[in-house]
Design a protein around this motif. Structure first.
Motif, PDB file in Angstrom:
ATOM      1  N   ASP A 359       0.854  -1.184   0.000  1.00 48.88           N
ATOM      2  CA  ASP A 359       0.000   0.000   0.000  1.00 48.88           C
ATOM      3  C   ASP A 359       0.896   1.242   0.000  1.00 48.88           C
ATOM      4  OD1 ASP A 359       0.856   0.506   2.664  1.00 48.88           O
ATOM      5  OD2 ASP A 359      -0.851  -0.564   3.515  1.00 48.88           O
ATOM      6  N   ASP A 360       0.295   2.422   0.005  1.00 46.39           N
ATOM      7  CA  ASP A 360       1.072   3.663  -0.110  1.00 46.39           C
ATOM      8  C   ASP A 360       2.049   3.835   1.052  1.00 46.39           C
ATOM      9  OD1 ASP A 360      -0.152   4.269  -2.465  1.00 46.39           O
ATOM     10  OD2 ASP A 360      -1.619   5.649  -1.600  1.00 46.39           O
ATOM     11  N   ASN A 361       1.597   3.542   2.272  1.00 50.32           N
ATOM     12  CA  ASN A 361       2.473   3.702   3.429  1.00 50.32           C
ATOM     13  C   ASN A 361       3.664   2.745   3.357  1.00 50.32           C
ATOM     14  OD1 ASN A 361       1.243   5.790   4.839  1.00 50.32           O
ATOM     15  ND2 ASN A 361      -0.165   4.425   5.925  1.00 50.32           N
ATOM     16  N   GLU A 362       3.399   1.508   2.977  1.00 49.88           N
ATOM     17  CA  GLU A 362       4.480   0.529   2.882  1.00 49.88           C
ATOM     18  C   GLU A 362       5.474   0.905   1.789  1.00 49.88           C
ATOM     19  OE1 GLU A 362       1.950  -3.421   4.352  1.00 49.88           O
ATOM     20  OE2 GLU A 362       1.970  -2.816   2.250  1.00 49.88           O
ATOM     21  N   ARG A 363       4.965   1.464   0.719  1.00 48.48           N
ATOM     22  CA  ARG A 363       5.859   1.884  -0.360  1.00 48.48           C
ATOM     23  C   ARG A 363       6.772   3.022   0.111  1.00 48.48           C
ATOM     24  NH1 ARG A 363       5.713   0.915  -5.857  1.00 48.48           N
ATOM     25  NH2 ARG A 363       3.774  -0.247  -5.544  1.00 48.48           N
ATOM     26  N   LYS A 364       6.225   3.956   0.879  1.00 45.83           N
ATOM     27  CA  LYS A 364       7.040   5.038   1.431  1.00 45.83           C
ATOM     28  C   LYS A 364       8.127   4.473   2.345  1.00 45.83           C
ATOM     29  CE  LYS A 364       3.372   8.564   1.414  1.00 45.83           C
ATOM     30  NZ  LYS A 364       2.482   9.379   2.281  1.00 45.83           N
ATOM     31  N   ALA A 365       7.742   3.484   3.155  1.00 48.21           N
ATOM     32  CA  ALA A 365       8.700   2.879   4.076  1.00 48.21           C
ATOM     33  C   ALA A 365       9.809   2.153   3.318  1.00 48.21           C
ATOM     34  CB  ALA A 365       7.978   1.913   5.017  1.00 48.21           C
ATOM     35  N   VAL A 366       9.448   1.451   2.263  1.00 46.07           N
ATOM     36  CA  VAL A 366      10.439   0.733   1.464  1.00 46.07           C
ATOM     37  C   VAL A 366      11.430   1.705   0.836  1.00 46.07           C
ATOM     38  CG1 VAL A 366      10.717  -0.521  -0.715  1.00 46.07           C
ATOM     39  CG2 VAL A 366       9.092  -1.337   0.997  1.00 46.07           C
ATOM     40  N   LYS A 367      10.917   2.781   0.270  1.00 42.79           N
ATOM     41  CA  LYS A 367      11.792   3.767  -0.364  1.00 42.79           C
ATOM     42  C   LYS A 367      12.766   4.363   0.657  1.00 42.79           C
ATOM     43  CE  LYS A 367      11.708   8.205  -2.794  1.00 42.79           C
ATOM     44  NZ  LYS A 367      10.842   9.291  -3.313  1.00 42.79           N
ATOM     45  N   ALA A 368      12.266   4.700   1.837  1.00 45.51           N
ATOM     46  CA  ALA A 368      13.130   5.277   2.868  1.00 45.51           C
ATOM     47  C   ALA A 368      14.141   4.255   3.369  1.00 45.51           C
ATOM     48  CB  ALA A 368      12.279   5.797   4.024  1.00 45.51           C
ATOM     49  N   PHE A 369      13.722   3.000   3.494  1.00 41.82           N
ATOM     50  CA  PHE A 369      14.628   1.938   3.931  1.00 41.82           C
ATOM     51  C   PHE A 369      15.786   1.792   2.940  1.00 41.82           C
ATOM     52  CE2 PHE A 369      15.950  -2.543   3.815  1.00 41.82           C
ATOM     53  CZ  PHE A 369      16.238  -2.779   5.142  1.00 41.82           C
ATOM     54  N   ILE A 370      15.474   1.786   1.651  1.00 41.16           N
ATOM     55  CA  ILE A 370      16.511   1.672   0.627  1.00 41.16           C
ATOM     56  C   ILE A 370      17.462   2.863   0.689  1.00 41.16           C
ATOM     57  CG2 ILE A 370      16.909   1.725  -1.869  1.00 41.16           C
ATOM     58  CD1 ILE A 370      14.338   0.060  -2.176  1.00 41.16           C
ATOM     59  N   LYS A 371      16.901   4.052   0.834  1.00 42.36           N
ATOM     60  CA  LYS A 371      17.726   5.265   0.901  1.00 42.36           C
ATOM     61  C   LYS A 371      18.676   5.215   2.095  1.00 42.36           C
ATOM     62  CE  LYS A 371      15.741   9.066   2.319  1.00 42.36           C
ATOM     63  NZ  LYS A 371      16.467   9.385   3.584  1.00 42.36           N
ATOM     64  N   ASN A 372      18.179   4.741   3.228  1.00 42.92           N
ATOM     65  CA  ASN A 372      18.976   4.750   4.449  1.00 42.92           C
ATOM     66  C   ASN A 372      19.984   3.609   4.532  1.00 42.92           C
ATOM     67  OD1 ASN A 372      17.766   7.061   5.577  1.00 42.92           O
ATOM     68  ND2 ASN A 372      16.023   5.869   6.311  1.00 42.92           N
ATOM     69  N   LEU A 373      19.757   2.533   3.788  1.00 48.03           N
ATOM     70  CA  LEU A 373      20.675   1.393   3.833  1.00 48.03           C
ATOM     71  C   LEU A 373      21.688   1.420   2.700  1.00 48.03           C
ATOM     72  CD1 LEU A 373      21.590  -1.285   5.046  1.00 48.03           C
ATOM     73  CD2 LEU A 373      19.791  -2.432   3.724  1.00 48.03           C
ATOM     74  N   TYR A 374      21.239   1.789   1.525  1.00 46.55           N
ATOM     75  CA  TYR A 374      22.113   1.734   0.353  1.00 46.55           C
ATOM     76  C   TYR A 374      22.691   3.110   0.048  1.00 46.55           C
ATOM     77  CZ  TYR A 374      20.354  -2.980  -0.273  1.00 46.55           C
ATOM     78  OH  TYR A 374      20.045  -4.303  -0.079  1.00 46.55           O
ATOM     79  N   ASN A 375      23.712   3.456   0.802  1.00 51.03           N
ATOM     80  CA  ASN A 375      24.409   4.724   0.611  1.00 51.03           C
ATOM     81  C   ASN A 375      25.882   4.539   0.984  1.00 51.03           C
ATOM     82  OD1 ASN A 375      24.693   5.293   3.572  1.00 51.03           O
ATOM     83  ND2 ASN A 375      22.458   5.430   3.451  1.00 51.03           N
ATOM     84  N   ASP A 376      26.684   5.527   0.679  1.00 51.32           N
ATOM     85  CA  ASP A 376      28.131   5.416   0.894  1.00 51.32           C
ATOM     86  C   ASP A 376      28.476   5.145   2.357  1.00 51.32           C
ATOM     87  OD1 ASP A 376      28.384   5.912  -1.772  1.00 51.32           O
ATOM     88  OD2 ASP A 376      29.225   7.920  -1.569  1.00 51.32           O
ATOM     89  N   ASP A 377      27.789   5.837   3.267  1.00 48.53           N
ATOM     90  CA  ASP A 377      28.125   5.705   4.689  1.00 48.53           C
ATOM     91  C   ASP A 377      27.890   4.280   5.186  1.00 48.53           C
ATOM     92  OD1 ASP A 377      28.853   8.344   4.798  1.00 48.53           O
ATOM     93  OD2 ASP A 377      26.940   9.043   5.634  1.00 48.53           O
TER      94      ASP A 377
END
Length: 468
Positions: A359-377
């Motif tokens: 659903d929309d909320n879960e999609r927002k959570a997935v996007k944020a999870f990817i952003k916060n995990l898959y980064n240089d830091d």
């Protein structure tokens, strides 16, 4: 004064005359005003406007997102700490979000729970996922995985990954590797010095080292084969040496055969080592964790394992007296081996997948999870804290921060390798891999010959290829 709750004070700078008044502004007093105008009225206290009401915030409806991970046990504590920080950051970013974490052992998740959930169409929202034909690509074809391509493009990170091939179907990305890994031999440096053994650079030196250790009452190779994937790590690299690096992908295309002389030679060498007593006695009853325990307690001089294990050997709570006293080397070239013998096994096959039904909320959570995990830091943190090779491109400056000698050796060996071949379990179909697990245990138990193992596997491979 709190500007969100109250208006600014308005100070009376002037008073009216008896007939009419004019309020003073922020500038000079009008010339016609007289001294009498500065009477008691000017000393009246300033007044406040009625306090403005704070804007009402819309009520946030709490929601939960399920997250299946495999970071359980002491050896995974560094990765679990990284995951916990990503979870906390994502919850703070998305109003109302709370993750429900479900820690499951790797093989149970991959071969029991996730297949059943995928068949029923009710996987967790986020889950540990293995790449390749038998897992990610199969689930993607069935419509169970979220197409991540739009999210990656929106975040601008699609081109930052080193290898997404095991999660890509028809140009769309259905999973993200959390890191990369290779597999090789860890060795007890103190023990090697004690018995005059140099880190082997040739096949002959490797077998001589095994004989020296055995002759001194030490098991040459720690092994725990209750989980068949553990001995198959070594077998996979032996196949890459004896049959050549192209053989791994060749099983699926039909260009390589399990019953070919070269592949059978790899099984034969493994069986020879079993018969010589090079592996831990009773290995079929021992778990993966038991293998590590054999090594760190000095009962075995070497251990074939993944680069992900490197963090253990800088942690006194896990490595004990072996802390900082472990080296690493690649499997040497085999005599008359096919192809470039400098190749290493290199995998970008383990990471996270996401349910297609969100659903929309879960999609927002997935996007944020990817952003916060898959980064240089986070990629650098995984490398420095846990020895997990990055799955994303990092700068030379970032990579220069690596101080762990094992990780530096692993990265140097990979840098100088002619290339990399995958583990066959990320390439072949599930039925073929399951058969490989059954056959390797039969080989170890003396219930099947190397030739019988090759024939049994090729029979299942032919059927799987024909069914595609």
């Amino acid at each position: 004064m709190n500007l969100k709750m109250k208006s600014l004070l308005i100070v009376a700078l002037g008073v009216s005359t008896t007939l009419a008044g004019c309020a003073g502004g922020g500038g000079a007093e009008p010339a016609e005003q007289t001294a009498e105008a500065e009477g008691p009225a000017a000393e009246q206290p300033a007044t406040e406007k009625p306090a403005a009401e704070a804007p009402k915030q819309e009520a946030v409806e709490p929601f939960t997102v399920s997250l299946r991970h495999i970071q359980i046990g002491e050896a995974q504590k560094f990765r679990k700490a990284i995951l916990d920080d990503v979870v906390a950051a994502t919850e703070a970013e998305i109003p109302g979000l709370a993750f429900e974490l479900d820690g499951v052992e790797d093989q149970v998740n991959r071969f029991t729970k996730l297949p059943a959930e995928m068949a029923a169409g009710n996987p967790p929202v986020i889950f540990d996922l293995f790449g390749g034909t038998g897992d990610a690509l199969k689930y993607a074809k069935a419509g169970r995985l979220l197409d991540l391509t739009p999210i990656l493009d929106e975040l601008g990170i699609r081109d930052k990954f080193l290898n997404l091939s095991q999660f890509t179907l028809d140009g769309k990305v259905y999973g993200l590797p959390i890191g990369g890994n290779t597999e090789g031999f860890y060795y007890n440096q103190t023990m090697f010095e004690q018995y005059g053994i140099a880190p082997p650079k040739t096949w002959e030196e490797l077998e001589a080292a095994a004989e020296t250790l055995k002759g001194n009452g030490v098991t040459p190779f720690a092994m725990g084969s209750k989980g068949a994937w553990v001995p198959l790590m070594m077998v996979n690299t032996m196949i890459g040496r004896y049959a050549g690096p192209d053989s791994i992908n060749g099983f699926l295309s039909g260009q390589a055969k399990w019953n070919s002389p070269e592949v059978v030679a790899a099984f034969a060498k493994y069986k020879e080592w079993v018969d010589k007593g090079y592996f831990t006695k009773g290995e079929l009853g021992l778990e993966y964790a038991d293998m590590l325990n054999q090594f760190v307690t000095g009962k075995a001089g070497m251990m074939f394992d993944g680069s992900w294990r490197s963090s253990v050997f800088k942690d006194p709570a896990q490595a004990f007296d072996l802390t900082g006293k472990v080296g690493y080397f690649n499997m040497p070239a085999v005599p008359n081996g096919v192809g470039d013998q400098t190749y290493v096994n290199g995998n970008y096959g383990n990471g996270y997948g996401f349910s297609a039904d969100l659903d929309d909320n879960e999609r927002k959570a997935v996007k944020a999870f990817i952003k916060n995990l898959y980064n240089d830091d986070m990629q650098l943190r995984g490398l420095l804290e846990d020895g997990v090779l990055p799955s994303m491109k990092l700068s030379d400056e970032a990579l220069s921060k690596v101080e762990d000698p094992i990780v530096k050796e692993v990265m140097n060996l990979m840098k100088n390798a002619g290339g990399a071949f995958s583990h066959f379990d990320s390439v072949v179909q599930s039925d073929v891999y399951k058969e490989s697990e059954a056959q390797i245990q039969k080989l170890i138990a003396g219930q099947a010959s190397p030739e019988e193992v090759g024939e049994a596997l090729q029979k299942v491979q032919d059927a799987a290829n024909a069914a595609q």
